[in-house]
Design a protein around this motif. Structure first.
Motif, short mmCIF file in Angstrom:
data_model
loop_
_atom_site.label_atom_id
_atom_site.label_comp_id
_atom_site.label_asym_id
_atom_site.label_seq_id
_atom_site.Cartn_x
_atom_site.Cartn_y
_atom_site.Cartn_z
N LEU A 115 0.83 -1.24 -0.11
CA LEU A 115 -0.19 -0.13 -0.04
C LEU A 115 0.90 1.30 -0.08
N GLN A 116 1.99 1.12 0.56
CA GLN A 116 2.75 2.46 0.82
C GLN A 116 3.85 2.46 -0.49
N HIS A 117 3.78 1.42 -1.11
CA HIS A 117 4.75 1.47 -2.44
C HIS A 117 4.08 0.72 -3.40
N PRO A 118 2.97 1.18 -4.05
CA PRO A 118 2.12 0.35 -5.03
C PRO A 118 2.81 0.33 -6.37
N ASP A 119 3.85 1.18 -6.62
CA ASP A 119 4.44 0.73 -7.88
C ASP A 119 5.70 -0.12 -7.89
N SER A 120 6.05 -0.45 -6.40
CA SER A 120 7.21 -1.41 -6.33
C SER A 120 6.89 -2.68 -6.02
N ARG A 121 6.78 -3.71 -6.90
CA ARG A 121 6.23 -4.89 -6.64
C ARG A 121 7.31 -5.90 -6.76
N GLY A 122 6.82 -7.22 -6.37
CA GLY A 122 7.87 -8.58 -6.33
C GLY A 122 9.19 -8.58 -5.32
N HIS A 123 8.73 -8.05 -4.02
CA HIS A 123 9.84 -7.97 -2.94
C HIS A 123 9.50 -9.03 -1.97
N GLU A 124 8.39 -9.84 -2.49
CA GLU A 124 8.23 -10.61 -1.24
C GLU A 124 9.31 -11.66 -0.75
N ALA A 125 10.09 -12.20 -1.61
CA ALA A 125 11.26 -13.18 -1.28
C ALA A 125 12.33 -12.44 -0.55
N ILE A 126 12.47 -10.99 -0.76
CA ILE A 126 13.57 -10.41 -0.02
C ILE A 126 12.96 -10.20 1.50
N PHE A 127 11.61 -9.91 1.58
CA PHE A 127 11.19 -9.99 3.12
C PHE A 127 11.30 -11.10 3.74
N PHE A 128 11.13 -12.54 3.14
CA PHE A 128 11.20 -13.67 3.76
C PHE A 128 12.69 -14.00 3.77
N SER A 129 13.32 -13.65 2.90
CA SER A 129 14.87 -13.77 2.89
C SER A 129 15.64 -13.51 4.26
N PHE A 130 15.18 -12.06 4.74
CA PHE A 130 15.69 -11.75 5.73
C PHE A 130 14.94 -12.19 7.05
N TYR A 131 13.79 -12.65 6.97
CA TYR A 131 13.30 -13.47 8.15
C TYR A 131 13.87 -14.78 8.33
N VAL A 132 14.30 -15.43 7.40
CA VAL A 132 14.90 -16.72 7.36
C VAL A 132 16.47 -16.25 7.89
N PHE A 133 17.06 -15.38 7.65
CA PHE A 133 18.32 -14.92 7.87
C PHE A 133 18.41 -14.79 9.37
N PHE A 134 17.51 -13.95 9.85
CA PHE A 134 17.20 -13.85 11.27
C PHE A 134 16.90 -14.97 12.23
N THR A 135 16.26 -16.00 11.70
CA THR A 135 16.10 -17.28 12.48
C THR A 135 17.56 -17.75 12.54
N LYS A 136 18.29 -18.10 11.52
CA LYS A 136 19.78 -18.48 11.58
C LYS A 136 20.51 -17.80 12.45
N PHE A 137 20.30 -16.44 12.40
CA PHE A 137 21.10 -15.43 13.24
C PHE A 137 20.89 -15.78 14.68
N THR A 138 19.70 -15.96 15.10
CA THR A 138 19.31 -16.06 16.39
C THR A 138 19.86 -17.44 16.98
N SER A 139 19.87 -18.31 16.29
CA SER A 139 20.42 -19.90 16.47
C SER A 139 21.88 -19.67 16.82
N GLY A 140 22.73 -19.10 15.81
CA GLY A 140 24.00 -19.08 15.83
C GLY A 140 24.25 -17.93 17.17
N VAL A 141 23.60 -16.96 17.39
CA VAL A 141 23.81 -16.24 18.72
C VAL A 141 23.73 -16.95 19.84
N SER A 142 22.48 -17.89 19.89
CA SER A 142 22.22 -18.81 20.84
C SER A 142 23.41 -19.66 21.27
N LEU A 143 23.77 -20.43 20.31
CA LEU A 143 24.80 -21.23 20.38
C LEU A 143 26.29 -20.46 21.01
#
Length: 442
Positions: free
Chosen positions: A329-357
C-alpha cells in the motif's frame, strides 16, 4: 555467510522469470538433491590428517546456502497461493504445525540412532583421589570411554541418511501438491528494481523492522531455553536418562497447540496472541529453577514451554504477510519484493540460532564446563540456571516491549485489506478499459 547469501538469494528469486513450474518451485526442486548431499557430507569424517576444519566449514556453509534456496521460496509460497488474509493465516498455521512436527521427528531420529552408541560419562579429575591426581585426562578418557569411535561415526551417517531421505520425500510432496497462482502474486513490476534499491525499500519499512526486532529477541529466548534444557536436566536437575523424553514433550506440546493459537489469533487478534502466548512461559521458567529438582514439575514446565514455543513459531510468520500488504500500500508501484522480506526473516532465524549457540558455548566454557563429565562444578549449574531462566525471561520481556511498537493491529489490518481490495478492483477495471480501447482501435 548467511548475512551475504540470504538477501542475495531473496533478490535472485524475486528476479527469476516465470516458468511452467512457477517462479519459486524451481528453486525448491533443484536445490534439494545438492542440499541432501552436502548435509550427508557434514556428518562424514574424511580420511585426511589436515584440513578437516576447512572440510566442515565449506560443506556447512554450502548446506546453509542450499537450505536458504529451499526455505526462502518455501516460506514465501504463503504469499503466492492466495490473496485472502484468512487463507494465508490458515496456510501458515498448517505449515508451522508440520515444521514443529518435523523438528520432533528430527530430534527423535537423531537421538534414537546416535543414542544407541554408548558414550559413558567421564569422572572429573577434581574428584579423583590425590594419589591418582597426576593421571592425565587422556588416561581418564581411555579408562572410561568404551564405545567404538567407528560405531559413533556410522550412527551419525545413518541418521543423516534417514533425515536426508525425509528431506527428499517432503520436497517431492511439496512440488507435486502445491501450485503457485500467478495472478495472486502480482509478479509483474512496472520497472526493474536493483538489489540495493529493493533492499533499502524493504529495510526502511518501519513495521517490518519492529516485527523482526521483536521476533529476534523472543526467538533468541526460546532457542537459549531449547539449546540448554538438555544440559540443565542432565546436570542441574539430575535427570540424565529423561532429557530426550523432556525435549520430545516440549516439541509435541508445541505441535498440538499451534491449532489453538491459530484460533486464538483469529478470535482476539495477533498482537494479543503474541502477548499472551509468549509471556505464558515466564512463570514456569521461574518455577523450574526456584523449586527443588522434581521430575513431575519438570514435565509440567516442558508442556508450558511447548505452548509458548508454538506461539513463537507461528505468530511472527503469521504477521509477516500483513507487513508485506502494508508495504504494498505504501509502495504500490514497487512489486515483487516478497522473497526479500522472507529471506531476511530466514536470516534472522539462523542468526538467533548462531547467537544462542555462541552465548551458551562461551558462558559454559567460562564457567568450567567439562565435556561428557559425570558431574559439573557449581558454577556450571548456576550458569545453566541463568541460560534457561533469567536470560530467556529478560529477552522475552524486551521482545514484548518491542512488539508494543508494532503498528499493525486488527483495525489497521482490516483497513489494509479493504484498501488492497480497492486497488486491485481499480487495477482490474483499468486493465479492462485498456483492452476495450485496444479492441476498438483494431
Amino acid at each position: 555467510w548467511d548475512a551475504i547469501t540470504d538477501p542475495l538469494v531473496g533478490f535472485f528469486i524475486s528476479k527469476t522469470p516465470w516458468t511452467r513450474f512457477g517462479r519459486l518451485m524451481p528453486w525448491i526442486i533443484f536445490s534439494t538433491p545438492f542440499a541432501v548431499i552436502s548435509y550427508f557430507l557434514i556428518w562424514f569424517v574424511p580420511d585426511i590428517s589436515r584440513g578437516q576444519v576447512m572440510w566442515y566449514l565449506v560443506f556447512y556453509c554450502l548446506f546453509q546456502t542450499l537450505v536458504t534456496c529451499f526455505h526462502v521460496p518455501y516460506s514465501a509460497l504463503t504469499m503466492f497461493i492466495s490473496r485472502e488474509q484468512s487463507e494465508r493465516d490458515s496456510a501458515t498455521a498448517y505449515r508451522m504445525t508440520v515444521e514443529v512436527l518435523g523438528t520432533v521427528l528430527g530430534t527423535a531420529i537423531q537421538g534414537q540412532i546416535v543414542g544407541k552408541v554408548v558414550t559413558p560419562c567421564i569422572q572429573s579429575p577434581l574428584f579423583i583421589s590425590e594419589s591418582n591426581a597426576s593421571a592425565s585426562m587422556g588416561d581418564v578418557n581411555m579408562t572410561h570411554y568404551t564405545g567404538s569411535l567407528t560405531d559413533m561415526r556410522n550412527a551419525y551417517m545413518v541418521a543423516a541418511g534417514v533425515i536426508g531421505a525425509l528431506y527428499i520425500l517432503c520436497a517431492v510432496i511439496l512440488s507435486v501438491g502445491v501450485r503457485e497462482k500467478r495472478e495472486s502474486s502480482e509478479l509483474q513490476s512496472d520497472e526493474p528494481v536493483s538489489f540495493f534499491r529493493g533492499l533499502k525499500l524493504v529495510m526502511n519499512h518501519g513495521a517490518y523492522i519492529k516485527l523482526i526486532t521483536g521476533f529476534l529477541f523472543t526467538s533468541l529466548a526460546f532457542m537459549l531455553l531449547e539449546g540448554n534444557f538438555a544440559l540443565f536436566c542432565t546436570y542441574t536437575l539430575g535427570f540424565r536418562n529423561e532429557f530426550q523424553n523432556i525435549l520430545l514433550v516440549i516439541m509435541l506440546s508445541a505441535t498440538l497447540t499451534i491449532p489453538f493459537w491459530q484460533w486464538f489469533l483469529t478470535r482476539f487478534g495477533k498482537k494479543t496472541a503474541v502477548y499472551v502466548g509468549i509471556s505464558s512461559a515466564i512463570p514456569f521458567l521461574i518455577v523450574v529453577v526456584v523449586l527443588d529438582s522434581n521430575l513431575i514439575v519438570t514435565y509440567i514446565v516442558a508442556v508450558a514451554a511447548g505452548i509458548s514455543v508454538a506461539a513463537t513459531f507461528l505468530l511472527p510468520w503469521s504477521m509477516l504477510p500483513d507487513v508485506i500488504d502494508d508495504f504494498k500500500l505504501q509502495h504500490p508501484d514497487s512489486r515483487g519484493h516478497e522473497a526479500i522480506f522472507f529471506s531476511f526473516y530466514v536470516f534472522f532465524t539462523k542468526f538467533t540460532s548462531g547467537v544462542s549457540l555462541g552465548i551458551s558455548t562461551l558462558s559454559l566454557d567460562f564457567a568450567g564446563y567439562q565435556t561428557r563429565g559425570c558431574s559439573q562444578p557449581n558454577e556450571v549449574n548456576f550458569t545453566l540456571k541463568m541460560l534457561v531462566s533469567a536470560v530467556p525471561v529478560g529477552l522475552i520481556l524486551l521482545g514484548l516491549l518491542l512488539f508494543k511498537l508494532y503498528p499493525i493491529d486488527e483495525e489497521k489490518r482490516r483497513e489494509n485489506k479493504k484498501a488492497l481490495q480497492d486497488l486491485r478492483e481499480e487495477s482490474n477495471s483499468s486493465s479492462e478499459s485498456d483492452n476495450t480501447e485496444l479492441a476498438s482501435i483494431v
